[in-house]
Motif scaffolding. Structure first.
Motif, PDB file in Angstrom:
ATOM      1  N   CYS A 183       0.854  -1.193   0.000  1.00 22.61           N
ATOM      2  CA  CYS A 183       0.000   0.000   0.000  1.00 22.61           C
ATOM      3  C   CYS A 183       0.882   1.232   0.000  1.00 22.61           C
ATOM      4  CB  CYS A 183      -0.883   0.059   1.246  1.00 22.61           C
ATOM      5  SG  CYS A 183      -2.276  -1.064   1.230  1.00 22.61           S
ATOM      6  N   GLN A 184       0.355   2.306  -0.569  1.00 21.79           N
ATOM      7  CA  GLN A 184       1.050   3.583  -0.528  1.00 21.79           C
ATOM      8  C   GLN A 184       0.038   4.683  -0.280  1.00 21.79           C
ATOM      9  OE1 GLN A 184       3.853   4.175  -3.682  1.00 21.79           O
ATOM     10  NE2 GLN A 184       4.771   5.952  -2.665  1.00 21.79           N
ATOM     11  N   GLU A 185       0.427   5.610   0.599  1.00 25.76           N
ATOM     12  CA  GLU A 185      -0.419   6.742   0.977  1.00 25.76           C
ATOM     13  C   GLU A 185      -0.173   7.935   0.048  1.00 25.76           C
ATOM     14  OE1 GLU A 185      -2.497   6.774   3.724  1.00 25.76           O
ATOM     15  OE2 GLU A 185      -1.954   4.715   4.244  1.00 25.76           O
ATOM     16  N   PHE A 186      -1.255   8.646  -0.244  1.00 25.38           N
ATOM     17  CA  PHE A 186      -1.201   9.873  -1.035  1.00 25.38           C
ATOM     18  C   PHE A 186      -2.023  10.927  -0.314  1.00 25.38           C
ATOM     19  CE2 PHE A 186      -0.559   6.267  -3.725  1.00 25.38           C
ATOM     20  CZ  PHE A 186       0.468   6.647  -4.578  1.00 25.38           C
ATOM     21  N   THR A 187      -1.893  12.181  -0.707  1.00 20.91           N
ATOM     22  CA  THR A 187      -2.636  13.231  -0.013  1.00 20.91           C
ATOM     23  C   THR A 187      -4.143  13.025  -0.095  1.00 20.91           C
ATOM     24  OG1 THR A 187      -2.502  14.664  -1.956  1.00 20.91           O
ATOM     25  CG2 THR A 187      -0.829  14.988  -0.247  1.00 20.91           C
ATOM     26  N   GLY A 188      -4.626  12.368  -1.154  1.00 20.20           N
ATOM     27  CA  GLY A 188      -6.061  12.183  -1.330  1.00 20.20           C
ATOM     28  C   GLY A 188      -6.578  10.781  -1.051  1.00 20.20           C
ATOM     29  N   GLY A 189      -5.740   9.857  -0.598  1.00 18.99           N
ATOM     30  CA  GLY A 189      -6.189   8.497  -0.346  1.00 18.99           C
ATOM     31  C   GLY A 189      -5.042   7.519  -0.360  1.00 18.99           C
ATOM     32  N   ALA A 190      -5.350   6.249  -0.555  1.00 15.91           N
ATOM     33  CA  ALA A 190      -4.327   5.203  -0.585  1.00 15.91           C
ATOM     34  C   ALA A 190      -4.597   4.265  -1.747  1.00 15.91           C
ATOM     35  CB  ALA A 190      -4.340   4.418   0.718  1.00 15.91           C
ATOM     36  N   ILE A 191      -3.529   3.683  -2.270  1.00 15.65           N
ATOM     37  CA  ILE A 191      -3.639   2.614  -3.260  1.00 15.65           C
ATOM     38  C   ILE A 191      -3.054   1.371  -2.615  1.00 15.65           C
ATOM     39  CG2 ILE A 191      -2.965   1.741  -5.526  1.00 15.65           C
ATOM     40  CD1 ILE A 191      -2.550   4.646  -6.409  1.00 15.65           C
ATOM     41  N   CYS A 192      -3.809   0.281  -2.678  1.00 18.86           N
ATOM     42  CA  CYS A 192      -3.333  -0.995  -2.144  1.00 18.86           C
ATOM     43  C   CYS A 192      -3.425  -2.049  -3.230  1.00 18.86           C
ATOM     44  CB  CYS A 192      -4.160  -1.425  -0.940  1.00 18.86           C
ATOM     45  SG  CYS A 192      -3.973  -0.297   0.449  1.00 18.86           S
ATOM     46  N   TRP A 193      -2.453  -2.962  -3.224  1.00 27.04           N
ATOM     47  CA  TRP A 193      -2.371  -4.003  -4.237  1.00 27.04           C
ATOM     48  C   TRP A 193      -1.999  -5.331  -3.583  1.00 27.04           C
ATOM     49  CZ3 TRP A 193       1.652  -7.285  -5.299  1.00 27.04           C
ATOM     50  CH2 TRP A 193       1.514  -8.091  -6.429  1.00 27.04           C
ATOM     51  N   SER A 194      -2.595  -6.392  -4.071  1.00 28.80           N
ATOM     52  CA  SER A 194      -2.129  -7.747  -3.786  1.00 28.80           C
ATOM     53  C   SER A 194      -2.356  -8.557  -5.051  1.00 28.80           C
ATOM     54  CB  SER A 194      -2.867  -8.375  -2.600  1.00 28.80           C
ATOM     55  OG  SER A 194      -4.145  -8.830  -2.973  1.00 28.80           O
ATOM     56  N   GLU A 195      -1.668  -9.663  -5.177  1.00 26.04           N
ATOM     57  CA  GLU A 195      -1.814 -10.467  -6.390  1.00 26.04           C
ATOM     58  C   GLU A 195      -3.243 -10.958  -6.570  1.00 26.04           C
ATOM     59  OE1 GLU A 195       0.352 -14.242  -8.503  1.00 26.04           O
ATOM     60  OE2 GLU A 195       1.510 -12.903  -7.219  1.00 26.04           O
ATOM     61  N   LYS A 196      -3.922 -11.247  -5.470  1.00 27.40           N
ATOM     62  CA  LYS A 196      -5.296 -11.754  -5.547  1.00 27.40           C
ATOM     63  C   LYS A 196      -6.315 -10.668  -5.856  1.00 27.40           C
ATOM     64  CE  LYS A 196      -4.592 -15.581  -2.344  1.00 27.40           C
ATOM     65  NZ  LYS A 196      -4.964 -16.142  -1.046  1.00 27.40           N
ATOM     66  N   THR A 197      -6.019  -9.406  -5.505  1.00 29.74           N
ATOM     67  CA  THR A 197      -7.022  -8.347  -5.620  1.00 29.74           C
ATOM     68  C   THR A 197      -6.749  -7.303  -6.693  1.00 29.74           C
ATOM     69  OG1 THR A 197      -5.914  -6.956  -3.979  1.00 29.74           O
ATOM     70  CG2 THR A 197      -7.563  -8.536  -3.168  1.00 29.74           C
ATOM     71  N   ASP A 198      -5.515  -7.184  -7.166  1.00 29.84           N
ATOM     72  CA  ASP A 198      -5.077  -6.125  -8.054  1.00 29.84           C
ATOM     73  C   ASP A 198      -5.000  -4.816  -7.252  1.00 29.84           C
ATOM     74  OD1 ASP A 198      -4.066  -5.095 -10.391  1.00 29.84           O
ATOM     75  OD2 ASP A 198      -5.957  -5.055 -11.476  1.00 29.84           O
ATOM     76  N   ALA A 199      -4.771  -3.697  -7.910  1.00 28.60           N
ATOM     77  CA  ALA A 199      -4.611  -2.408  -7.230  1.00 28.60           C
ATOM     78  C   ALA A 199      -5.934  -1.653  -7.215  1.00 28.60           C
ATOM     79  CB  ALA A 199      -3.552  -1.569  -7.929  1.00 28.60           C
ATOM     80  N   HIS A 200      -6.282  -1.113  -6.025  1.00 27.95           N
ATOM     81  CA  HIS A 200      -7.516  -0.337  -5.876  1.00 27.95           C
ATOM     82  C   HIS A 200      -7.277   0.840  -4.940  1.00 27.95           C
ATOM     83  CE1 HIS A 200      -9.838  -3.265  -8.070  1.00 27.95           C
ATOM     84  NE2 HIS A 200      -9.243  -4.211  -7.360  1.00 27.95           N
ATOM     85  N   VAL A 201      -8.088   1.874  -5.131  1.00 24.57           N
ATOM     86  CA  VAL A 201      -8.001   3.100  -4.342  1.00 24.57           C
ATOM     87  C   VAL A 201      -9.020   3.065  -3.208  1.00 24.57           C
ATOM     88  CG1 VAL A 201      -8.302   5.612  -4.421  1.00 24.57           C
ATOM     89  CG2 VAL A 201      -7.237   4.425  -6.344  1.00 24.57           C
ATOM     90  N   VAL A 202      -8.587   3.541  -2.047  1.00 26.35           N
ATOM     91  CA  VAL A 202      -9.496   3.715  -0.906  1.00 26.35           C
ATOM     92  C   VAL A 202      -9.313   5.156  -0.445  1.00 26.35           C
ATOM     93  CG1 VAL A 202     -10.155   2.883   1.373  1.00 26.35           C
ATOM     94  CG2 VAL A 202      -9.083   1.308  -0.228  1.00 26.35           C
ATOM     95  N   TRP A 203     -10.438   5.882  -0.309  1.00 27.02           N
ATOM     96  CA  TRP A 203     -10.350   7.280   0.113  1.00 27.02           C
ATOM     97  C   TRP A 203     -11.630   7.732   0.790  1.00 27.02           C
ATOM     98  CZ3 TRP A 203      -9.323   9.564  -5.390  1.00 27.02           C
ATOM     99  CH2 TRP A 203     -10.351   9.233  -6.266  1.00 27.02           C
ATOM    100  N   GLY A 204     -11.623   8.961   1.265  1.00 29.04           N
ATOM    101  CA  GLY A 204     -12.806   9.573   1.866  1.00 29.04           C
ATOM    102  C   GLY A 204     -13.285   8.876   3.130  1.00 29.04           C
ATOM    103  N   GLU A 205     -14.592   8.934   3.344  1.00 30.20           N
ATOM    104  CA  GLU A 205     -15.201   8.358   4.546  1.00 30.20           C
ATOM    105  C   GLU A 205     -15.045   6.840   4.592  1.00 30.20           C
ATOM    106  OE1 GLU A 205     -16.379  10.193   7.158  1.00 30.20           O
ATOM    107  OE2 GLU A 205     -15.539  11.821   5.957  1.00 30.20           O
TER     108      GLU A 205
END
Length: 189
Positions: free
Chosen positions: A117-139
């Motif tokens: 996972c990596q943090e950004f000013t507007g949210g985070a991107i997380c990746w795993s081989e099973k899930t691929d990369a996705h953004v999580v942000w906000g509430e």
């Protein structure tokens, strides 16, 4: 606001990729140096917005087809921070430094099952081989963090945030988080 930024970033990246493919396909000169020059010019055009925002591309395939192997270094108030691999591919898809995620706030961290996972000013991107990369942000991000993030029962995100009636939803390996009518609810599997 995130929807507009996401759509704008997606449209910009799609147009840039199309320009790259069109330019490469239309090159009538068979010499490899001319073809390479044409492709590089289109690639430079496709990544111009990221580079104007302080990003330095190195080793990435700018068309996004093989971005999982590349790295970008972004100048931030805290120094230069790298974004690479699958996180970089998703970051570029979301508009890079000029997109809604903004600049990275720290380097990527390893997660369970070989993910990251990596943090950004507007949210985070997380990746795993099973899930691929996705953004999580906000509430939804706040609720996910409150339940342990990738190390909690919810685990990695399996979708980006999506629209649902009166709100948003993100799915995770261990459940779902919804934000409806300004209320967040977590449903574990």
């Amino acid at each position: 606001m995130h929807h507009f930024a996401r759509r704008s970033a997606a449209t910009t990246m799609t147009l840039a990729a199309a320009a790259l493919l069109f330019t490469a396909a239309c090159s009538s000169n068979d010499s490899s140096s001319s073809s390479s020059s044409t492709t590089n010019a289109a690639a430079t055009s496709a990544t111009g917005a990221a580079n104007e925002s302080g990003a330095n591309q190195s080793g990435a395939n700018e068309s996004g087809a093989n971005a999982a192997g590349g790295e970008t270094k972004i100048q931030t108030p805290n120094g230069e921070i790298s974004v690479s691999g699958h996180l970089l591919a998703k970051y570029n898809e979301m508009g890079g430094p000029a997109g809604a995620l903004g600049a990275p706030t720290g380097k990527s961290v390893s997660g369970p099952d070989g993910g990251s996972c990596q943090e950004f000013t507007g949210g985070a991107i997380c990746w795993s081989e099973k899930t691929d990369a996705h953004v999580v942000w906000g509430e939804i991000r706040k609720a996910w963090d409150g339940h342990g993030g990738i190390n909690g029962k919810l685990g990695y995100p399996t979708t980006d945030e999506k629209d649902i009636a009166n709100g948003k939803q993100s799915d995770f390996t261990g459940g779902t988080i919804t934000w409806v009518n300004n209320q967040t609810s977590v449903t574990e599997k």
